[in-house]
Design a protein around this motif. Sequence first.
Motif, short mmCIF file in Angstrom:
data_model
loop_
_atom_site.label_atom_id
_atom_site.label_comp_id
_atom_site.label_asym_id
_atom_site.label_seq_id
_atom_site.Cartn_x
_atom_site.Cartn_y
_atom_site.Cartn_z
N THR A 1 0.86 -1.18 0.00
CA THR A 1 0.00 0.00 0.00
C THR A 1 0.90 1.24 0.00
OG1 THR A 1 -1.64 -1.21 1.31
CG2 THR A 1 -1.87 1.19 1.18
N VAL A 2 0.61 2.18 -0.89
CA VAL A 2 1.47 3.37 -1.06
C VAL A 2 0.85 4.59 -0.38
CG1 VAL A 2 2.57 4.91 -2.73
CG2 VAL A 2 2.34 2.47 -3.24
N ILE A 3 1.69 5.34 0.33
CA ILE A 3 1.30 6.64 0.88
C ILE A 3 2.34 7.66 0.43
CG2 ILE A 3 0.57 7.89 2.95
CD1 ILE A 3 0.90 5.42 4.57
N GLN A 4 1.88 8.85 0.08
CA GLN A 4 2.82 9.93 -0.25
C GLN A 4 2.87 10.91 0.91
OE1 GLN A 4 3.03 11.25 -4.18
NE2 GLN A 4 4.03 13.17 -3.71
N LEU A 5 4.08 11.20 1.37
CA LEU A 5 4.26 12.20 2.43
C LEU A 5 4.35 13.57 1.76
CD1 LEU A 5 4.66 12.95 5.35
CD2 LEU A 5 7.06 12.29 5.17
N ASN A 6 3.25 14.27 1.76
CA ASN A 6 3.17 15.55 1.06
C ASN A 6 3.82 16.68 1.85
OD1 ASN A 6 1.67 14.58 -1.19
ND2 ASN A 6 -0.16 14.54 0.09
N ASN A 7 4.16 17.74 1.14
CA ASN A 7 4.69 18.93 1.79
C ASN A 7 3.60 19.63 2.61
OD1 ASN A 7 7.25 18.61 0.67
ND2 ASN A 7 6.72 19.78 -1.16
N PRO A 8 3.97 20.40 3.63
CA PRO A 8 2.98 21.04 4.51
C PRO A 8 2.10 22.06 3.78
CG PRO A 8 5.21 21.12 5.46
CD PRO A 8 5.36 20.67 4.04
N ASP A 9 0.84 22.18 4.25
CA ASP A 9 -0.03 23.22 3.71
C ASP A 9 0.23 24.54 4.45
OD1 ASP A 9 -1.31 23.02 6.19
OD2 ASP A 9 -2.97 21.81 5.42
N ILE A 10 -0.49 25.60 4.04
CA ILE A 10 -0.24 26.94 4.60
C ILE A 10 -0.41 26.96 6.12
CG2 ILE A 10 -1.04 29.34 4.65
CD1 ILE A 10 0.47 28.74 2.14
N CYS A 11 -1.47 26.34 6.60
CA CYS A 11 -1.75 26.32 8.04
C CYS A 11 -0.62 25.63 8.80
CB CYS A 11 -3.09 25.63 8.30
SG CYS A 11 -3.58 25.63 10.03
N HIS A 12 -0.16 24.51 8.25
CA HIS A 12 0.92 23.76 8.88
C HIS A 12 2.21 24.59 8.87
CE1 HIS A 12 3.33 19.72 9.13
NE2 HIS A 12 3.57 20.52 10.14
N ILE A 13 2.46 25.29 7.77
CA ILE A 13 3.68 26.11 7.67
C ILE A 13 3.64 27.24 8.72
CG2 ILE A 13 5.02 27.68 6.21
CD1 ILE A 13 4.06 26.03 3.80
N GLU A 14 2.46 27.84 8.92
CA GLU A 14 2.35 28.88 9.95
C GLU A 14 2.71 28.32 11.32
OE1 GLU A 14 -0.67 31.96 9.89
OE2 GLU A 14 -1.58 30.96 8.15
N ASN A 15 2.28 27.09 11.59
CA ASN A 15 2.61 26.44 12.87
C ASN A 15 4.11 26.17 12.97
OD1 ASN A 15 -0.03 26.39 13.75
ND2 ASN A 15 -0.45 24.37 12.89
N ILE A 16 4.71 25.78 11.84
CA ILE A 16 6.16 25.55 11.82
C ILE A 16 6.91 26.85 12.13
CG2 ILE A 16 8.14 24.98 10.33
CD1 ILE A 16 6.26 23.06 8.81
N ILE A 17 6.45 27.95 11.55
CA ILE A 17 7.08 29.25 11.80
C ILE A 17 6.98 29.62 13.28
CG2 ILE A 17 6.92 31.74 11.33
CD1 ILE A 17 5.88 30.93 8.49
N SER A 18 5.78 29.47 13.85
CA SER A 18 5.58 29.81 15.26
C SER A 18 6.46 28.95 16.16
CB SER A 18 4.11 29.64 15.64
OG SER A 18 3.30 30.54 14.93
N THR A 19 6.50 27.65 15.87
CA THR A 19 7.31 26.72 16.67
C THR A 19 8.79 27.06 16.56
OG1 THR A 19 5.69 24.95 16.36
CG2 THR A 19 7.89 24.29 17.04
N PHE A 20 9.22 27.36 15.34
CA PHE A 20 10.62 27.73 15.11
C PHE A 20 11.00 28.95 15.95
CE2 PHE A 20 13.79 30.32 12.95
CZ PHE A 20 14.82 29.41 12.77
N LYS B 1 13.24 21.81 4.39
CA LYS B 1 13.70 22.99 3.65
C LYS B 1 13.16 24.28 4.26
CE LYS B 1 15.92 20.82 0.31
NZ LYS B 1 17.38 20.91 0.17
N ILE B 2 11.93 24.21 4.76
CA ILE B 2 11.34 25.39 5.40
C ILE B 2 12.17 25.81 6.61
CG2 ILE B 2 9.36 26.21 6.76
CD1 ILE B 2 7.59 24.49 4.86
N ARG B 3 12.51 24.85 7.44
CA ARG B 3 13.31 25.14 8.63
C ARG B 3 14.71 25.64 8.25
NH1 ARG B 3 12.36 23.79 13.70
NH2 ARG B 3 10.28 23.06 14.26
#
Length: 219
Positions: free
Chosen positions: A133-152, A180-182
Amino acid sequence: KTFKETLRRYVDAGLPIIYVKSAQSVEAEKIIRGILKEKEFILWDAATADEYDGLEKSLWRCILNLVTDGNVVKGKIFLMVNAHAMLQDKKIVMLLKALADKIAGSINGYSDFNVIVLAPVVTIPEELLSFTTVIQLNNPDICHIENIISTFCLEQGSFSPEPGFRKKLAEELYGLSEFKIRLLLALAFTDDGELTLEDIELIRQQRQFLRGSEYAKEN
């Protein structure tokens, strides 16, 4: 469904082989281990495997041990990182099929065991199609990126940017992996110890190069 929810559901369902497509193997491995933190991992990584008699032989020996000794697998995950090229080897494929048969049949300790293949491209031999069974680990969406920025920012001991600027920054970073975002946030932060409007131009200059780099790895 999120990647976390999907992976957890597939593991709990006892699917024999879960194939995760991601160009960022290091970051993806951290995510997988974080989701399945109660599991013990048996790792085979093409980047660190013993090559004295070839990668194929190294992987073959590893799988053979799992097939022949059910005591070593219960409650564990066999994580194969960047092994997609090895899936052209018929001996490896047949051993993986034997392992998948035991998982699917819930034989002894194999009822609580899964194989996860982590690779930048999907390569599934015909013999393994029905088990995989295949799953693709997609890049973060805008909401997730905002959370990454806040956490960083919190990690750096700095205040999170105000919502409007944070969203604009997230839009500039959209399309990149979390790794790459980090990386870009760290680069911007080292300039003056905070994220400012001036950093958007720096991120804009680097974005196309980094996105091109990730595309090349996936293809």
